[in-house]
Design a protein around this motif. Structure first.
Motif, PDB file in Angstrom:
ATOM      1  N   THR A  72      13.530  19.789 -46.624  1.00  0.00           N
ATOM      2  CA  THR A  72      12.403  19.027 -46.095  1.00  0.00           C
ATOM      3  C   THR A  72      11.845  18.176 -47.223  1.00  0.00           C
ATOM      4  N   VAL A  73      11.534  16.917 -46.905  1.00  0.00           N
ATOM      5  CA  VAL A  73      10.937  16.038 -47.900  1.00  0.00           C
ATOM      6  C   VAL A  73       9.624  15.494 -47.329  1.00  0.00           C
ATOM      7  N   ALA A  74       8.581  15.553 -48.152  1.00  0.00           N
ATOM      8  CA  ALA A  74       7.284  14.998 -47.762  1.00  0.00           C
ATOM      9  C   ALA A  74       7.333  13.490 -47.934  1.00  0.00           C
ATOM     10  N   THR A  75       6.789  12.784 -46.982  1.00  0.00           N
ATOM     11  CA  THR A  75       6.739  11.325 -47.085  1.00  0.00           C
ATOM     12  C   THR A  75       5.399  10.902 -47.677  1.00  0.00           C
ATOM     13  N   LYS A  76       5.362   9.660 -48.117  1.00  0.00           N
ATOM     14  CA  LYS A  76       4.113   9.076 -48.612  1.00  0.00           C
ATOM     15  C   LYS A  76       4.167   7.580 -48.323  1.00  0.00           C
ATOM     16  N   PRO A  77       3.062   6.873 -48.504  1.00  0.00           N
ATOM     17  CA  PRO A  77       3.080   5.437 -48.220  1.00  0.00           C
ATOM     18  C   PRO A  77       4.177   4.727 -49.013  1.00  0.00           C
ATOM     19  N   MET A  78       4.921   3.869 -48.343  1.00  0.00           N
ATOM     20  CA  MET A  78       6.045   3.189 -48.994  1.00  0.00           C
ATOM     21  C   MET A  78       5.593   2.353 -50.181  1.00  0.00           C
ATOM     22  N   ALA A  79       4.374   1.846 -50.163  1.00  0.00           N
ATOM     23  CA  ALA A  79       3.857   1.052 -51.279  1.00  0.00           C
ATOM     24  C   ALA A  79       3.771   1.872 -52.570  1.00  0.00           C
ATOM     25  N   GLU A  80       3.746   3.196 -52.455  1.00  0.00           N
ATOM     26  CA  GLU A  80       3.651   4.078 -53.622  1.00  0.00           C
ATOM     27  C   GLU A  80       5.014   4.557 -54.125  1.00  0.00           C
ATOM     28  N   ILE A  81       6.084   4.130 -53.481  1.00  0.00           N
ATOM     29  CA  ILE A  81       7.429   4.614 -53.827  1.00  0.00           C
ATOM     30  C   ILE A  81       8.169   3.561 -54.638  1.00  0.00           C
ATOM     31  N   ALA A  82       8.754   3.995 -55.757  1.00  0.00           N
ATOM     32  CA  ALA A  82       9.574   3.107 -56.580  1.00  0.00           C
ATOM     33  C   ALA A  82      11.028   3.248 -56.121  1.00  0.00           C
ATOM     34  N   PHE A  83      11.369   2.557 -55.034  1.00  0.00           N
ATOM     35  CA  PHE A  83      12.729   2.623 -54.499  1.00  0.00           C
ATOM     36  C   PHE A  83      13.727   2.097 -55.520  1.00  0.00           C
ATOM     37  N   ALA A  84      14.923   2.696 -55.553  1.00  0.00           N
ATOM     38  CA  ALA A  84      15.983   2.219 -56.443  1.00  0.00           C
ATOM     39  C   ALA A  84      16.352   0.783 -56.083  1.00  0.00           C
ATOM     40  N   LEU A  85      16.442   0.490 -54.791  1.00  0.00           N
ATOM     41  CA  LEU A  85      16.646  -0.847 -54.252  1.00  0.00           C
ATOM     42  C   LEU A  85      15.706  -1.000 -53.062  1.00  0.00           C
ATOM     43  N   PRO A  86      15.242  -2.215 -52.772  1.00  0.00           N
ATOM     44  CA  PRO A  86      14.353  -2.376 -51.619  1.00  0.00           C
ATOM     45  C   PRO A  86      15.029  -1.878 -50.341  1.00  0.00           C
ATOM     46  N   PRO A  87      14.308  -1.193 -49.473  1.00  0.00           N
ATOM     47  CA  PRO A  87      14.920  -0.714 -48.227  1.00  0.00           C
ATOM     48  C   PRO A  87      15.561  -1.857 -47.448  1.00  0.00           C
ATOM     49  N   GLU A  88      16.752  -1.590 -46.909  1.00  0.00           N
ATOM     50  CA  GLU A  88      17.458  -2.605 -46.129  1.00  0.00           C
ATOM     51  C   GLU A  88      16.899  -2.740 -44.717  1.00  0.00           C
ATOM     52  N   GLY A  89      16.262  -1.691 -44.213  1.00  0.00           N
ATOM     53  CA  GLY A  89      15.722  -1.725 -42.858  1.00  0.00           C
ATOM     54  C   GLY A  89      14.515  -2.638 -42.751  1.00  0.00           C
ATOM     55  N   LYS A  90      14.388  -3.258 -41.600  1.00  0.00           N
ATOM     56  CA  LYS A  90      13.249  -4.146 -41.348  1.00  0.00           C
ATOM     57  C   LYS A  90      11.977  -3.302 -41.283  1.00  0.00           C
ATOM     58  N   PRO A  91      10.933  -3.662 -42.046  1.00  0.00           N
ATOM     59  CA  PRO A  91       9.695  -2.891 -42.021  1.00  0.00           C
ATOM     60  C   PRO A  91       9.059  -2.884 -40.636  1.00  0.00           C
ATOM     61  N   LYS A  92       8.454  -1.759 -40.302  1.00  0.00           N
ATOM     62  CA  LYS A  92       7.755  -1.616 -39.024  1.00  0.00           C
ATOM     63  C   LYS A  92       6.285  -1.342 -39.334  1.00  0.00           C
ATOM     64  N   PRO A  93       5.380  -2.135 -38.782  1.00  0.00           N
ATOM     65  CA  PRO A  93       3.964  -1.994 -39.132  1.00  0.00           C
ATOM     66  C   PRO A  93       3.362  -0.638 -38.792  1.00  0.00           C
ATOM     67  N   ASP A  94       3.903   0.052 -37.800  1.00  0.00           N
ATOM     68  CA  ASP A  94       3.365   1.357 -37.426  1.00  0.00           C
ATOM     69  C   ASP A  94       4.088   2.511 -38.117  1.00  0.00           C
ATOM     70  N   LYS A  95       5.081   2.199 -38.945  1.00  0.00           N
ATOM     71  CA  LYS A  95       5.847   3.226 -39.653  1.00  0.00           C
ATOM     72  C   LYS A  95       5.900   2.844 -41.127  1.00  0.00           C
ATOM     73  N   THR A  96       4.890   3.283 -41.869  1.00  0.00           N
ATOM     74  CA  THR A  96       4.715   2.807 -43.238  1.00  0.00           C
ATOM     75  C   THR A  96       4.969   3.878 -44.308  1.00  0.00           C
ATOM     76  N   ALA A  97       5.580   4.996 -43.909  1.00  0.00           N
ATOM     77  CA  ALA A  97       5.846   6.069 -44.870  1.00  0.00           C
ATOM     78  C   ALA A  97       7.325   6.081 -45.246  1.00  0.00           C
ATOM     79  N   GLY A  98       7.605   6.744 -46.336  1.00  0.00           N
ATOM     80  CA  GLY A  98       8.981   6.873 -46.786  1.00  0.00           C
ATOM     81  C   GLY A  98       9.101   7.992 -47.797  1.00  0.00           C
ATOM     82  N   ALA A  99      10.300   8.153 -48.320  1.00  0.00           N
ATOM     83  CA  ALA A  99      10.555   9.190 -49.325  1.00  0.00           C
ATOM     84  C   ALA A  99      11.807   8.820 -50.109  1.00  0.00           C
ATOM     85  N   LEU A 100      11.919   9.437 -51.252  1.00  0.00           N
ATOM     86  CA  LEU A 100      13.029   9.181 -52.156  1.00  0.00           C
ATOM     87  C   LEU A 100      13.472  10.517 -52.739  1.00  0.00           C
TER      88      LEU A 100
END
Length: 178
Positions: A72-100
């Protein structure tokens, strides 16, 4: 057997409850939805159902060697994540969390399934580049399973990136398939 044994109120209540559960449209829908994946995910479902045994990580954690299993991985706001590469998926305004998650090594290179319990975009980065995804299977309405994607992993460190999520935590299953 005597007639009184069959008319025992406890047996009648138990039988009625069983019939209601089996006849429930929601239960039938769940079973039907779960059967619509392109490939069997019974292993992943059993790993996810054992949720109390899953190791939990914060976004950005170093996991160690990649091996078959679930976590299990906890998500957090994508703006706080230092992704290795920018996510390839199109951003969705109602889905703003992610994890690494960073894996030090892939012990057994080959084709893997990456399966998620909830909706999110999956990117895999190795050697500074995206690993191309293979086949994809996703279903709405299957409790505990949302999508499964095939990837080819090389013998190198690997970064798993999840983006465009809304759940506070996501279960991830990784299983070698060849």
């Amino acid at each position: 057997m005597s007639w009184s044994r069959w008319t025992d109120p406890r047996r009648l209540i138990g039988a009625a409850v069983l019939l209601v559960v089996l006849a429930s449209p929601a239960a039938a829908e769940d079973v039907t939805a779960c059967g619509k994946f392109k490939w069997p995910l019974a292993t992943e479902k059993s790993w996810f159902d054992a949720a109390t045994d899953l190791k939990a990580y914060a976004s950005g954690a170093a996991v160690g060697e990649l091996a078959d299993g679930a976590l299990t991985v906890a998500t957090k706001p994508m703006a706080e994540i230092a992704f290795a590469l920018p996510p390839e998926g199109k951003p969705k305004p109602d889905k703003t969390a992610g994890a690494l998650l960073a894996f030090d090594k892939v012990v057994k290179p080959g084709r893997y399934l990456v399966t998620l319990s909830d909706e999110a975009w999956i990117d895999v980065v190795q050697g500074g580049a995206y690993r191309p995804s293979g086949e994809f299977s996703g279903v709405h309405g299957c409790p505990g399973l949302r999508k499964s994607v095939q990837f080819e992993f090389a013998d190198a460190p690997l970064t798993l990136q999840l983006s465009s999520a809304s759940a506070p935590a996501i279960k991830v299953a990784i299983r070698k398939i060849d």
